[in-house]
Scaffold this active site. Structure first.
Site, mmCIF file in Angstrom:
data_model
loop_
_atom_site.group_PDB
_atom_site.id
_atom_site.type_symbol
_atom_site.label_atom_id
_atom_site.label_comp_id
_atom_site.label_asym_id
_atom_site.label_seq_id
_atom_site.Cartn_x
_atom_site.Cartn_y
_atom_site.Cartn_z
ATOM 1 N N TRP A 110 0.789 -1.169 -0.026
ATOM 2 C CA TRP A 110 0.150 0.107 -0.048
ATOM 3 C C TRP A 110 0.836 1.337 -0.104
ATOM 4 O O TRP A 110 1.794 1.316 0.762
ATOM 5 C CB TRP A 110 -0.899 -0.110 1.302
ATOM 6 C CG TRP A 110 -2.196 0.933 1.147
ATOM 7 C CD1 TRP A 110 -1.992 1.981 1.831
ATOM 8 C CD2 TRP A 110 -3.082 0.680 0.623
ATOM 9 N NE1 TRP A 110 -3.093 2.801 1.769
ATOM 10 C CE2 TRP A 110 -3.960 2.277 0.772
ATOM 11 C CE3 TRP A 110 -3.766 -0.001 -0.484
ATOM 12 C CZ2 TRP A 110 -5.220 2.324 0.063
ATOM 13 C CZ3 TRP A 110 -4.995 0.354 -1.050
ATOM 14 C CH2 TRP A 110 -5.556 1.654 -0.555
ATOM 15 N N PHE B 142 -1.485 -4.483 7.736
ATOM 16 C CA PHE B 142 -2.042 -5.313 8.499
ATOM 17 C C PHE B 142 -1.665 -6.688 8.431
ATOM 18 O O PHE B 142 -1.788 -7.463 9.381
ATOM 19 C CB PHE B 142 -3.646 -5.101 8.233
ATOM 20 C CG PHE B 142 -4.718 -5.589 9.390
ATOM 21 C CD1 PHE B 142 -4.686 -5.081 10.587
ATOM 22 C CD2 PHE B 142 -5.101 -6.960 9.397
ATOM 23 C CE1 PHE B 142 -5.538 -5.345 11.737
ATOM 24 C CE2 PHE B 142 -6.045 -7.373 10.291
ATOM 25 C CZ PHE B 142 -6.172 -6.759 11.528
ATOM 26 N N VAL C 237 -2.665 5.203 6.368
ATOM 27 C CA VAL C 237 -3.090 6.584 6.319
ATOM 28 C C VAL C 237 -4.659 6.503 6.613
ATOM 29 O O VAL C 237 -5.337 5.599 6.561
ATOM 30 C CB VAL C 237 -2.809 7.124 5.031
ATOM 31 C CG1 VAL C 237 -1.328 7.069 4.739
ATOM 32 C CG2 VAL C 237 -3.483 6.065 4.039
ATOM 33 N N ARG D 34 -10.733 3.865 11.633
ATOM 34 C CA ARG D 34 -9.593 4.480 12.394
ATOM 35 C C ARG D 34 -8.377 3.858 12.024
ATOM 36 O O ARG D 34 -8.042 2.768 12.442
ATOM 37 C CB ARG D 34 -10.042 4.501 13.752
ATOM 38 C CG ARG D 34 -11.577 5.056 14.119
ATOM 39 C CD ARG D 34 -11.746 6.505 14.039
ATOM 40 N NE ARG D 34 -10.358 7.212 14.993
ATOM 41 C CZ ARG D 34 -10.237 8.513 14.770
ATOM 42 N NH1 ARG D 34 -10.777 9.280 14.027
ATOM 43 N NH2 ARG D 34 -9.401 8.971 15.559
ATOM 44 N N SER E 17 10.378 -1.583 13.267
ATOM 45 C CA SER E 17 9.165 -1.096 12.823
ATOM 46 C C SER E 17 9.605 0.190 12.317
ATOM 47 O O SER E 17 10.166 1.274 12.675
ATOM 48 C CB SER E 17 8.157 -0.862 13.814
ATOM 49 O OG SER E 17 6.966 -0.244 12.980
#
EC number: 2.5.1.78
Length: 191
Positions: free
Chosen positions: A49, A82, A107, A113, A138
């Protein structure tokens, strides 16, 4: 410190020579970084993404990792942030990797949310790290505001490049520290 006593004339000649010819500067900046006792293999898990933004972290990470003697980096792509934790967990359980790096951009899409997704991903990555004892790093970022404009894309591309360097530094330093700690535990110094 060992020092040899020299006569004053020899000592003066050495001082003059050292003032005339400056000491050579190392050509290879990688020599400044400590080397690992054993080869390290790192998995880099990247969300697709906003790939054009996130890949800047991967490019910068690999370049900095190589300078820090982390030359074995395997890249994996997943659809979005995710999906990163499950991939990280499976990779960690293989015991093939000494570290895993996650990179993604979460984003506000207006549907859910995005803070919830980012929080879930970070907590899951921490869980993987603690369960498997494989460090997980991360570079999954959640900007407060991200608009699909060229100005924001340019800003976040640069920001992800900075984060790629930072995560490579953190990864190398952590692996060096863990290598030292595990050696001390094995020698009975710690534990």
């Amino acid at each position: 410190m060992n020092q040899m006593l020299q006569d004053p004339q020899t000592e003066a000649a050495q001082v003059e020579t050292s003032q005339v010819a400056p000491s050579p500067v190392p050509q290879d900046p990688a020599t400044g970084h400590p080397r690992f006792a054993k080869p390290q293999r790192v998995a880099f898990v990247q969300a697709c993404w906003h790939r054009d933004v996130v890949e800047e972290a991967r490019i910068a990470f690999i370049k900095e990792a190589e300078a820090r003697h982390l030359t074995h980096v395997d890249v994996f792509e997943v659809p979005g942030s995710f999906e990163i934790p499950l991939h990280a967990q499976i990779l960690a359980k293989t015991r093939r990797y000494t570290a895993i790096v996650a990179a993604g951009l979460v984003v506000d899409g207006g549907i859910y949310r995005h803070e919830f997704v980012a929080d879930t991903v970070i907590k899951a990555l921490m869980d993987v790290q603690l369960r498997t004892e494989v460090p997980v790093f991360s570079a999954v970022l959640t900007p407060q505001q991200f608009h699909e404009t060229e100005v924001h894309y340019d800003f976040f591309r640069r920001h992800f490049a900075i984060k790629g360097v930072e995560v490579a530094e953190a990864c190398a330093n952590t692996l060096l520290g863990l290598e030292r700690l595990r050696g001390q535990v094995a020698a009975g110094i710690v534990g």
